[in-house]
Write a protein that holds these residues in place. Structure first.
Motif, PDB file in Angstrom:
ATOM      1  N   GLY A   1      90.348  10.596  -2.126  1.00 50.20           N
ATOM      2  CA  GLY A   1      89.338  11.594  -1.823  1.00 50.20           C
ATOM      3  C   GLY A   1      89.247  11.932  -0.351  1.00 50.20           C
ATOM      4  O   GLY A   1      89.957  11.372   0.485  1.00 50.20           O
ATOM      5  N   ARG A   2      88.335  12.830  -0.049  1.00 56.62           N
ATOM      6  CA  ARG A   2      88.168  13.307   1.327  1.00 56.62           C
ATOM      7  C   ARG A   2      86.936  12.733   2.002  1.00 56.62           C
ATOM      8  O   ARG A   2      86.846  12.720   3.217  1.00 56.62           O
ATOM      9  N   ARG A   3      85.967  12.265   1.207  1.00 56.60           N
ATOM     10  CA  ARG A   3      84.710  11.786   1.786  1.00 56.60           C
ATOM     11  C   ARG A   3      84.356  10.426   1.207  1.00 56.60           C
ATOM     12  O   ARG A   3      84.709  10.110   0.075  1.00 56.60           O
ATOM     13  N   ASP A   4      83.633   9.655   2.000  1.00 59.31           N
ATOM     14  CA  ASP A   4      83.167   8.359   1.502  1.00 59.31           C
ATOM     15  C   ASP A   4      81.646   8.233   1.576  1.00 59.31           C
ATOM     16  O   ASP A   4      81.101   7.183   1.278  1.00 59.31           O
ATOM     17  N   PHE A   5      80.987   9.329   1.994  1.00 62.48           N
ATOM     18  CA  PHE A   5      79.521   9.384   2.061  1.00 62.48           C
ATOM     19  C   PHE A   5      78.936   8.303   2.965  1.00 62.48           C
ATOM     20  O   PHE A   5      77.837   7.806   2.728  1.00 62.48           O
ATOM     21  N   GLY A   6      79.693   7.896   3.981  1.00 63.30           N
ATOM     22  CA  GLY A   6      79.198   6.933   4.969  1.00 63.30           C
ATOM     23  C   GLY A   6      79.310   5.471   4.565  1.00 63.30           C
ATOM     24  O   GLY A   6      78.880   4.589   5.301  1.00 63.30           O
ATOM     25  N   VAL A   7      79.903   5.205   3.408  1.00 61.67           N
ATOM     26  CA  VAL A   7      80.009   3.825   2.921  1.00 61.67           C
ATOM     27  C   VAL A   7      80.813   2.952   3.881  1.00 61.67           C
ATOM     28  O   VAL A   7      80.427   1.825   4.183  1.00 61.67           O
ATOM     29  N   ASN A   8      81.923   3.465   4.370  1.00 66.98           N
ATOM     30  CA  ASN A   8      82.774   2.658   5.249  1.00 66.98           C
ATOM     31  C   ASN A   8      82.123   2.430   6.613  1.00 66.98           C
ATOM     32  O   ASN A   8      82.259   1.349   7.187  1.00 66.98           O
ATOM     33  N   ALA A   9      81.415   3.399   7.126  1.00 68.31           N
ATOM     34  CA  ALA A   9      80.716   3.221   8.404  1.00 68.31           C
ATOM     35  C   ALA A   9      79.660   2.125   8.280  1.00 68.31           C
ATOM     36  O   ALA A   9      79.530   1.268   9.163  1.00 68.31           O
ATOM     37  N   VAL A  10      78.939   2.129   7.184  1.00 71.36           N
ATOM     38  CA  VAL A  10      77.920   1.095   6.953  1.00 71.36           C
ATOM     39  C   VAL A  10      78.584  -0.269   6.842  1.00 71.36           C
ATOM     40  O   VAL A  10      78.097  -1.266   7.391  1.00 71.36           O
ATOM     41  N   ARG A  11      79.720  -0.350   6.155  1.00 68.83           N
ATOM     42  CA  ARG A  11      80.434  -1.613   6.013  1.00 68.83           C
ATOM     43  C   ARG A  11      80.848  -2.156   7.376  1.00 68.83           C
ATOM     44  O   ARG A  11      80.652  -3.329   7.674  1.00 68.83           O
ATOM     45  N   VAL A  12      81.421  -1.297   8.226  1.00 66.01           N
ATOM     46  CA  VAL A  12      81.849  -1.735   9.554  1.00 66.01           C
ATOM     47  C   VAL A  12      80.647  -2.169  10.389  1.00 66.01           C
ATOM     48  O   VAL A  12      80.712  -3.190  11.080  1.00 66.01           O
ATOM     49  N   GLU A  13      79.568  -1.454  10.315  1.00 66.87           N
ATOM     50  CA  GLU A  13      78.355  -1.846  11.053  1.00 66.87           C
ATOM     51  C   GLU A  13      77.859  -3.215  10.604  1.00 66.87           C
ATOM     52  O   GLU A  13      77.457  -4.036  11.425  1.00 66.87           O
ATOM     53  N   ARG A  14      77.909  -3.495   9.302  1.00 60.50           N
ATOM     54  CA  ARG A  14      77.499  -4.817   8.802  1.00 60.50           C
ATOM     55  C   ARG A  14      78.434  -5.905   9.313  1.00 60.50           C
ATOM     56  O   ARG A  14      77.987  -6.993   9.672  1.00 60.50           O
ATOM     57  N   TRP A  15      79.718  -5.629   9.361  1.00 58.68           N
ATOM     58  CA  TRP A  15      80.684  -6.604   9.876  1.00 58.68           C
ATOM     59  C   TRP A  15      80.385  -6.893  11.346  1.00 58.68           C
ATOM     60  O   TRP A  15      80.366  -8.047  11.760  1.00 58.68           O
ATOM     61  N   ILE A  16      80.153  -5.838  12.118  1.00 57.91           N
ATOM     62  CA  ILE A  16      79.877  -6.025  13.547  1.00 57.91           C
ATOM     63  C   ILE A  16      78.573  -6.794  13.742  1.00 57.91           C
ATOM     64  O   ILE A  16      78.501  -7.702  14.576  1.00 57.91           O
ATOM     65  N   ASP A  17      77.549  -6.459  12.972  1.00 61.83           N
ATOM     66  CA  ASP A  17      76.282  -7.192  13.065  1.00 61.83           C
ATOM     67  C   ASP A  17      76.477  -8.667  12.744  1.00 61.83           C
ATOM     68  O   ASP A  17      75.921  -9.540  13.423  1.00 61.83           O
ATOM     69  N   ALA A  18      77.271  -8.967  11.728  1.00 60.25           N
ATOM     70  CA  ALA A  18      77.522 -10.365  11.361  1.00 60.25           C
ATOM     71  C   ALA A  18      78.285 -11.089  12.468  1.00 60.25           C
ATOM     72  O   ALA A  18      78.017 -12.260  12.762  1.00 60.25           O
ATOM     73  N   LEU A  19      79.251 -10.404  13.085  1.00 60.68           N
ATOM     74  CA  LEU A  19      80.029 -11.033  14.152  1.00 60.68           C
ATOM     75  C   LEU A  19      79.222 -11.265  15.417  1.00 60.68           C
ATOM     76  O   LEU A  19      79.418 -12.254  16.117  1.00 60.68           O
ATOM     77  N   THR A  20      78.304 -10.359  15.726  1.00 63.39           N
ATOM     78  CA  THR A  20      77.519 -10.487  16.954  1.00 63.39           C
ATOM     79  C   THR A  20      76.282 -11.351  16.765  1.00 63.39           C
ATOM     80  O   THR A  20      75.574 -11.622  17.724  1.00 63.39           O
ATOM     81  N   ALA A  21      76.020 -11.791  15.543  1.00 59.52           N
ATOM     82  CA  ALA A  21      74.843 -12.646  15.285  1.00 59.52           C
ATOM     83  C   ALA A  21      75.037 -14.052  15.837  1.00 59.52           C
ATOM     84  O   ALA A  21      74.071 -14.789  15.990  1.00 59.52           O
ATOM     85  N   TYR A  22      76.267 -14.423  16.147  1.00 59.67           N
ATOM     86  CA  TYR A  22      76.544 -15.772  16.646  1.00 59.67           C
ATOM     87  C   TYR A  22      76.485 -15.853  18.136  1.00 59.67           C
ATOM     88  O   TYR A  22      76.824 -15.135  18.898  1.00 59.67           O
TER      89      TYR A  22
END
Length: 56
Positions: A35-56
């Motif tokens: 497809g052409r769009r992901d409706f922001g799902v991947n951006a949210v996923r990356v933000e969650r990964w970054i938040d988890a990594l910076t929590a330490y």
């Protein structure tokens, strides 16, 4: 460099998330497989990964 296949919760469409360490930087690129769009799902996923990594 490593690429993960992640799936959406509702329908299970595959997405690709590639992670690359470049010196001190960690680069994360997420995108839809189909497809052409992901409706922001991947951006949210990356933000969650970054938040988890910076929590330490």
């Amino acid at each position: 460099m490593i690429t993960y296949i992640t799936r959406s919760r509702m329908i299970g469409f595959p997405d690709y998330t590639t992670v690359l360490q470049a010196g001190e930087e960690l680069l994360i690129h997420a995108r839809s497989r189909f497809g052409r769009r992901d409706f922001g799902v991947n951006a949210v996923r990356v933000e969650r990964w970054i938040d988890a990594l910076t929590a330490y």
